[in-house]
Design a protein around this motif. Structure first.
Motif, PDB file in Angstrom:
ATOM      1  N   TRP A  49      -4.681   6.086  -4.729  1.00 35.03           N
ATOM      2  CA  TRP A  49      -4.254   4.916  -5.512  1.00 35.03           C
ATOM      3  C   TRP A  49      -5.402   3.947  -5.749  1.00 35.03           C
ATOM      4  O   TRP A  49      -5.471   3.309  -6.793  1.00 35.03           O
ATOM      5  CB  TRP A  49      -3.093   4.196  -4.836  1.00 35.03           C
ATOM      6  N   ARG A  82       3.639   5.571  -5.867  1.00 38.35           N
ATOM      7  CA  ARG A  82       3.599   5.507  -7.318  1.00 38.35           C
ATOM      8  C   ARG A  82       2.360   6.166  -7.916  1.00 38.35           C
ATOM      9  O   ARG A  82       2.444   6.872  -8.918  1.00 38.35           O
ATOM     10  CB  ARG A  82       3.666   4.042  -7.751  1.00 38.35           C
ATOM     11  N   LEU A  83       1.192   5.963  -7.299  1.00 32.15           N
ATOM     12  CA  LEU A  83      -0.063   6.441  -7.876  1.00 32.15           C
ATOM     13  C   LEU A  83      -0.699   7.597  -7.115  1.00 32.15           C
ATOM     14  O   LEU A  83      -1.727   8.119  -7.531  1.00 32.15           O
ATOM     15  CB  LEU A  83      -1.071   5.282  -7.957  1.00 32.15           C
ATOM     16  N   CYS A  99       0.836  -1.215   0.000  1.00 28.65           N
ATOM     17  CA  CYS A  99       0.000   0.000   0.000  1.00 28.65           C
ATOM     18  C   CYS A  99       0.864   1.255   0.000  1.00 28.65           C
ATOM     19  O   CYS A  99       0.564   2.217  -0.711  1.00 28.65           O
ATOM     20  CB  CYS A  99      -0.929   0.004   1.209  1.00 28.65           C
ATOM     21  N   LEU A 116       2.194   1.698  -3.465  1.00 30.07           N
ATOM     22  CA  LEU A 116       1.136   2.156  -4.361  1.00 30.07           C
ATOM     23  C   LEU A 116       0.860   3.641  -4.166  1.00 30.07           C
ATOM     24  O   LEU A 116       0.635   4.377  -5.133  1.00 30.07           O
ATOM     25  CB  LEU A 116      -0.143   1.343  -4.142  1.00 30.07           C
ATOM     26  N   LYS A 117       0.881   4.107  -2.918  1.00 31.22           N
ATOM     27  CA  LYS A 117       0.673   5.534  -2.643  1.00 31.22           C
ATOM     28  C   LYS A 117       1.796   6.362  -3.242  1.00 31.22           C
ATOM     29  O   LYS A 117       1.557   7.437  -3.792  1.00 31.22           O
ATOM     30  CB  LYS A 117       0.590   5.786  -1.141  1.00 31.22           C
TER      31      LYS A 117
END
Length: 182
Positions: free
Chosen positions: A104, A99-100, A93, A96-97
């Motif tokens: 996310w 990167r996106l 997680c 993901l935060k």
């Protein structure tokens, strides 16, 4: 959802509808041996965690299970989900935060919805077929069926015409000339 299919999601936690719990009719190890998957990190749990991770690696719905577990951290605080422990899911997680962005979950849900739409559209509108060797051969055969020269004379179907009679005499004369020449 629990590993056996009965709901156990806390009622206070909002359920993310965009990423549904994956379903399959196949017998899954998490349903046949739930004791391997549902536990907190205690003494002697390492063997179960290893066994659960190995079972998850061969699972046909592991990808969907991981997405569901990441979207529902409140429901998956304990146990192995898609070959990941709670600590590993927390790290995923975090990545993901990074990167996106903070939202996310929205980005992943949009990407999944776009993939579902493409699959649905492909079912209804298959991509145009490429010109294959088989199709080229069929095209040649179709061209061969189109008469490029007059059909042979069939006396039982059509009457003889003066042009046909002249063509028959010429063909007979050619045949006799080649026999005499040989």
């Amino acid at each position: 959802m629990s590993r056996t299919g009965s709901p156990n999601t806390p009622t206070t936690a909002p359920v993310e509808e965009r990423i549904p719990f994956p379903h399959t009719d196949a017998p899954l190890p998490c349903r046949t041996n739930p004791q391997w998957f549902s536990h907190d990190k205690s003494a002697g749990a390492e063997e179960d965690i290893t066994r659960a991770k190995q079972a998850c690696r061969a699972c046909p719905i592991a990808k969907g299970c991981l997405k569901w577990a990441l979207f529902h951290p409140e429901a998956t605080r304990v146990g192995v989900w898609a070959a990941t422990t709670p600590r590993e899911r927390g790290e995923l997680c975090r990545r993901l935060k990074e990167r996106l962005g903070e939202n996310w979950a929205e980005a992943v849900a949009r990407r999944d919805e776009a993939a579902r739409q493409r699959r649905r559209q492909a079912r209804w509108n298959p991509p145009p077929s490429r010109d294959t060797a088989r199709q080229r051969a069929l095209s040649r055969l179709e061209l061969e069926l189109i008469p490029s020269r007059p059909a042979p004379y069939e006396p039982w179907r059509e009457p003889i015409t003066p042009a046909r009679a002249a063509a028959n005499r010429a063909a007979l004369a050619r045949a006799l000339n080649t026999k005499n020449a040989a």
